[in-house]
Design a protein around this motif. Structure first.
Motif, PDB file in Angstrom:
ATOM      1  N   TYR B 191       0.904  -1.261  -0.056  1.00  0.00           N
ATOM      2  CA  TYR B 191       0.033   0.043   0.155  1.00  0.00           C
ATOM      3  C   TYR B 191       0.721   1.165  -0.134  1.00  0.00           C
ATOM      4  N   ASP B 194       2.038   4.117  -2.877  1.00  0.00           N
ATOM      5  CA  ASP B 194       1.527   5.396  -3.059  1.00  0.00           C
ATOM      6  C   ASP B 194       2.206   6.206  -1.924  1.00  0.00           C
ATOM      7  N   VAL B 197       0.491   7.586   1.210  1.00  0.00           N
ATOM      8  CA  VAL B 197      -0.161   6.644   2.262  1.00  0.00           C
ATOM      9  C   VAL B 197       0.972   6.748   3.113  1.00  0.00           C
ATOM     10  N   ALA B 234     -11.296   3.603   4.902  1.00  0.00           N
ATOM     11  CA  ALA B 234     -10.439   3.632   4.105  1.00  0.00           C
ATOM     12  C   ALA B 234     -10.756   3.937   2.456  1.00  0.00           C
ATOM     13  N   PHE B 236     -12.076   6.341   1.834  1.00  0.00           N
ATOM     14  CA  PHE B 236     -11.796   7.815   1.771  1.00  0.00           C
ATOM     15  C   PHE B 236     -10.569   8.351   2.281  1.00  0.00           C
ATOM     16  N   ASN B 237      -9.436   7.251   2.185  1.00  0.00           N
ATOM     17  CA  ASN B 237      -8.368   7.382   2.674  1.00  0.00           C
ATOM     18  C   ASN B 237      -8.160   7.923   4.160  1.00  0.00           C
ATOM     19  N   LYS B 289      -2.779   9.870   3.851  1.00  0.00           N
ATOM     20  CA  LYS B 289      -3.609   9.151   3.744  1.00  0.00           C
ATOM     21  C   LYS B 289      -3.556   7.918   4.550  1.00  0.00           C
ATOM     22  N   LEU B 291      -4.905   3.770   5.463  1.00  0.00           N
ATOM     23  CA  LEU B 291      -5.673   2.767   4.817  1.00  0.00           C
ATOM     24  C   LEU B 291      -5.829   1.800   5.489  1.00  0.00           C
TER      25      LEU B 291
END
Lengths: 550, 431
Positions: B191, B194, B197, B234, B236-237, B289, B291
């Protein structure tokens, strides 16, 4: 939104969820649409629904087969050219009244099966409901209705007279009138919303459906009864003056009239305001138009006047033994319209035959009494069996009286009856019968034949012929003839007495037979054959003007 | 044709379609009941709306979570940053060795990860166990660093120490009584491809789930709390709590907030619990973010006696109130649906005691009627809760989920006012 999710999956899922949402929303919509029914559901309502489903399935099958036939069938099954049928117009309209449906039948309730049977049979026989405005149009002579029209009404505004009946009405294309008591149905106090009576919301829905019209059954304050004396005895509210407890007296006439008007006009206004409709019809609570009064005989006049002023149409309820015709005719009072309540024990076929017998009969009429073609007992006893109509006095009556329904509109006719005159001092052939106090009659006794007239209950002797020979009791053939203002009585086909009543009160009216003896229970006539045909001016008549006689 | 039918049948059995039908039917029933309730039973429109709000909130969790299905193609599976496992532990001699060894067995390049174990002033054999684990791990080529504190400094300090000690890209915090799978690290790490994140929560299962009714209930609760609630967030981050039992953090980002987080005070009192939620909150505030990784699994122990359970719940409630208050000041800047559901999820439980009182005490008392609709609605919602679990797991414990939902509504709700009153009391109570 998170970046790791593929758009394709999202779209797929949205589509799936959307589908589910649509299904759920559809369910909710269905629920909301049928909320009233679902909330007021009783299991026995299903008994009519079951029939409706069967009816629809049959209807569908019929249509399907008809279509198949039409498309693929051989030529012989081809639909014949629609014949131009001349619509026969009706001269009288029957009105039916029900109160409600319950799982088991009782005085006021019919079973779902019974009700379904009644209406389906009527439909099968070609009957069609009419609306109140059609009824009014018919009665006032502005509208012609086809034969086999009837008005369907319900009294009291009960929930169980709407929910289980509505699907049937819908399927048969019928409409009905619901007479509600505004105290029970349009009470402003929402908490008193009854589980038994229809409420505002339901009535609105009924009106919206287009199948239902709403009429007034009065306000019925205090449940339709008033105290009439210091002992607290309660009687019908509309026809009795109320006992004022505080003042220890009966209300005066003015207060009584005001109360009646309030009941009549108030309920009308309440319904009109609540449902935004025009109320034109009234049904007398307890079928009491003043005749049941205990303490105020003028109430009949007052009620009639008030009802006529406020409503276009008002209905009372007749009983099978009421002395008169079963249906409503054009020239009758619109504030006194007859309704019959079909008994739960009757089946649909019987009800249909009753309505058919009540319809205006052809003047060429022959009756061998193998079936009842509309003979109604007014008083005494009447039995129709083995090809005979037996009219006999009961233990409590001096005579008996039987009326042939559906003859009200007859004008000029000649009756021929073959009878066995077994007991009694007199018997009468009655013609031009309008009601029990207005008619002509040929009265036969041992030694005379008399032409008589009843006018407002007063008997007038028009002419009498003395018999030299005593009439034979068995296989007697008697007759009566009515041609314009000529009334004649016949024995053995020969005119024995005739008279011209230049004061001709009734130029039309029905047929009845009466037997009489001054001793109780001592009158018996058996009619074996009855025919009627149009009367002609009899050359044998030697018209004698009454004036000449005097 | 037959193949198509077979395919359809497979889809049918695979997707538990009949169960889903029941599920949606229940949802439908609930909505119908709530609609009736709004109109008739509760004359007060606010109470009706509340009731509808609760249902919609719960259902929205399920619906939104349904969309949270990450696509491996969208992320770099070959992304292998260096990681540190961080385990602060106190008096955990029973589990700590296994906890460390499970991490050491991770399916991850040995040169790319290490394990940092902090002995936070334990009075038992925790340190010895750590050292044993270190030796065993070394035989497998995994590096374990043991930090020994003679006196207790608290879990937050322990976590902070792990971050400070680590030289790696990510830190995966694991509770001292939680056990990770071999694949957990890999599943968490992907994950982070990104760069925005900074925290990813793993899915926690209950190790002692079959011990008694309490652990059974908690097992269902954990499952839904992660699978539905965290997944919905998650979407919506914005996972609001990357829980301590197993979550990965980007060290760089944590370093930015480390000082503030370490010294966090609330109403003048140093915050000593809810460290995970608090840390996530600091990161969220910065717009990062966070997650949830459904496939990153760890197993954790839950309290198996009622007293401990209630104490833990109270602690969680306190930190939930504190951190939700803090989050409510900035969460509106994030996604609109996220903030709506966040505020709804904050207000609904706060008002719940009043609603329950009204429906179950005041209403029957005033009207003399049994609150049928309320109870029916409650039962159905609970059933939906349990059914959701059953559809996903085919596990017979689903009924404990139903029980838990009822238990939560009728009993646990009352902890909230108590938690608010005692929010300044920072003792752990137990453990």
């Amino acid at each position: 939104m998170v970046s790791f999710i593929s758009t394709k999956t999202v779209i797929k899922k949205i589509a799936l969820l959307g589908l589910v949402a649509i299904i759920l929303a559809g369910g909710l919509y269905y629920y909301e649409k049928n909320r009233l029914f679902l909330e007021n559901f009783r299991w026995y309502y299903l008994r009519t629904y079951r029939d409706v489903v069967i009816y629809r399935a049959r209807e569908f099958r019929f249509r399907f087969l008809a279509t198949v036939n039409h498309l693929f069938g051989p030529e012989i099954y081809a639909k014949p050219e629609a014949e131009k049928k001349e619509t026969i117009l009706t001269l009288s309209v029957p009105v039916l009244v029900y109160h409600g449906l319950s799982p088991t039948a009782n005085r006021f309730d019919i079973t779902p099966e019974g009700f379904r049977d009644h209406l389906f049979e009527l439909k099968k026989a070609g009957y069609q409901t009419i609306t109140l405005s059609q009824m009014k149009g018919f009665l006032t002579g502005n509208l012609d209705l086809p034969q086999k029209s009837f008005l369907l009404t319900f009294d009291d505004g009960r929930k169980d007279s709407y929910y289980p009946t509505d699907p049937i009405l819908k399927d048969l294309g019928f409409n009905a009138v619901m007479f509600i008591s505004t105290q029970a149905s349009l009470n402003d106090d929402q908490d008193k919303d009854s589980q038994y009576y229809l409420n505002r919301e339901e009535l609105k829905k009924m009106v919206e459906s287009g199948r239902w019209e709403i009429g007034s059954h009065a306000i019925q304050e205090d449940g339709g009864f008033v105290t009439i004396n210091s002992y607290g005895e309660k009687r019908n509210f509309l026809s009795n003056r109320q006992w004022l407890i505080q003042e220890n007296r009966l209300e005066d006439e003015e207060a009584y009239v005001a109360r009646v008007v309030r009941e009549l006009a108030g309920s009308k206004k309440q319904i009109e305001d609540a449902l935004d409709i025009k109320v034109t019809a009234f049904s007398y609570p307890f079928s009491d138009f003043g005749q049941q009064t205990v303490n105020f005989p003028p109430s009949r006049q007052i009620i009639n006047e008030a009802v006529s002023n406020i409503y276009d149409l008002a209905f009372y309820q007749t009983w099978p033994h009421d002395r008169g015709f079963s249906q409503n005719h054009r020239d009758e009072q619109t504030s006194m319209l007859k309704r019959m309540e079909p008994y739960p024990a009757w089946n649909g076929e019987f009800l249909t035959s009753l309505l058919e017998n009540g319809q205006s009969k052809n003047i060429y009429f022959e009756d061998d009494f193998s079936l009842n073609q509309g003979w109604r007992r007014s008083w005494g006893e009447m039995r129709l069996s083995s090809g005979q109509l037996e009219i006999r006095s009961s233990e409590q009556t001096t005579g008996s009286f039987a009326l042939l329904d559906g003859t009200y509109d007859w004008t000029d006719y000649r009756l021929t009856l073959s009878i066995d005159w077994l007991k009694g001092s007199h018997f009468s052939l009655i013609g031009r019968f309008r009601d029990e106090s207005n008619y002509y009659s040929c009265t036969y006794s041992d030694n005379s034949v008399r032409v008589e007239k009843q006018i407002d209950g007063q008997k007038v002797l028009l002419k009498e012929a003395k018999n030299e020979n005593v009439l034979s009791k068995n296989n007697l053939t008697v007759g009566a003839s009515f041609w314009q203002d000529e009334i004649g009585c016949l024995v053995g086909g020969e005119s024995v007495v005739s008279v011209v009543d230049n004061d001709n009160a009734y130029l039309s009216g029905g047929v009845a037979v009466k037997g009489w003896d001054k001793t109780l229970g001592n009158s018996l006539i058996k009619i074996k054959h009855f025919t009627s045909e149009p009367a002609i001016q009899n050359e044998n008549y030697k018209p004698i003007r009454l004036a000449e006689m005097l | 044709m037959i193949a198509k039918l077979k395919k359809a049948y497979n889809l049918y059995s695979l997707r538990n379609i009949n169960l889903w039908i029941i599920f949606y039917f229940l949802v439908y029933l609930v909505l119908v009941i709530k609609l009736i309730t709004i109109k008739e039973i509760d004359n007060n429109i606010l109470f009706g709306l509340y009731s509808l709000g609760v249902s919609l909130y719960l259902l929205s969790r399920f619906v939104i979570a349904y969309f949270y299905e990450v696509d491996n193609k969208k992320m770099r599976v070959d992304y292998l940053p260096t990681i540190s496992f961080g385990v602060p532990a106190k008096n955990e001699e029973d589990n700590i060795r296994e906890t460390i060894l499970k991490m050491a067995k991770s399916d991850y390049p040995k040169n790319k990860f290490d394990i940092i174990a902090v002995n936070d002033g334990s009075t038992d054999n925790t340190l010895q166990e750590m050292l044993v684990a270190k030796e065993i791990a070394a035989r497998h080529g995994a590096v374990v660093k043991v930090i020994d504190w003679k006196e207790n400094r608290g879990k937050r300090e322990g976590m902070a120490e792990c971050v400070k000690m680590s030289k790696k890209d990510l830190v995966i915090f694991v509770d001292s009584d939680s056990f990770v799978n071999q694949s957990t690290a890999r599943n968490l790490v992907k994950y982070f491809s990104d760069p925005q994140v900074v925290a990813v929560a793993g899915q926690a299962y209950v190790t002692n789930e079959n011990k008694n009714y309490l652990t059974k209930m908690q097992s269902v609760r954990y499952y839904i709390a992660f699978k539905a609630y965290k997944a919905a967030e998650a979407m919506f981050n914005s996972v609001t709590c990357c829980s301590g039992c197993c979550s990965a953090y980007r060290r760089q980002a944590v370093m930015e907030v480390l000082a503030d987080w370490g010294q966090q005070r609330f109403l003048g009192i140093a915050c000593t619990y809810g460290d995970d939620r608090s840390l996530t909150n600091f990161l969220l505030r910065r717009g990062y973010k966070t997650l949830f990784a459904e496939e990153a699994i760890c197993h954790t122990m839950v309290p198996d006696n009622f007293r401990q359970f209630m104490r833990q719940q109270l602690r969680w409630k306190k930190s939930w109130v504190r951190e939700s208050l803090i989050a409510s000041t900035f969460i509106w800047r994030r996604n609109i649906i996220m903030s709506l559901s966040f505020y709804l999820g904050f207000i609904l439980p706060l008002a719940a005691p009043i609603i329950v009182l009204r429906a179950l005490v005041w209403y029957p008392y005033m009207t003399g009627l049994v609150p049928c609709y309320y109870l029916l609605g409650l039962m159905l919602m609970s059933l939906i809760y349990g059914l959701y679990y059953y559809i996903h797991t085919r596990d017979r414990k689903w009924f404990y989920g139903v029980l838990f939902a009822v238990f939560y509504t009728l009993v646990l709700i009352w902890q909230l006012p108590w938690a608010i009153i005692n929010i300044r009391d920072s003792r752990w109570g137990t453990r």
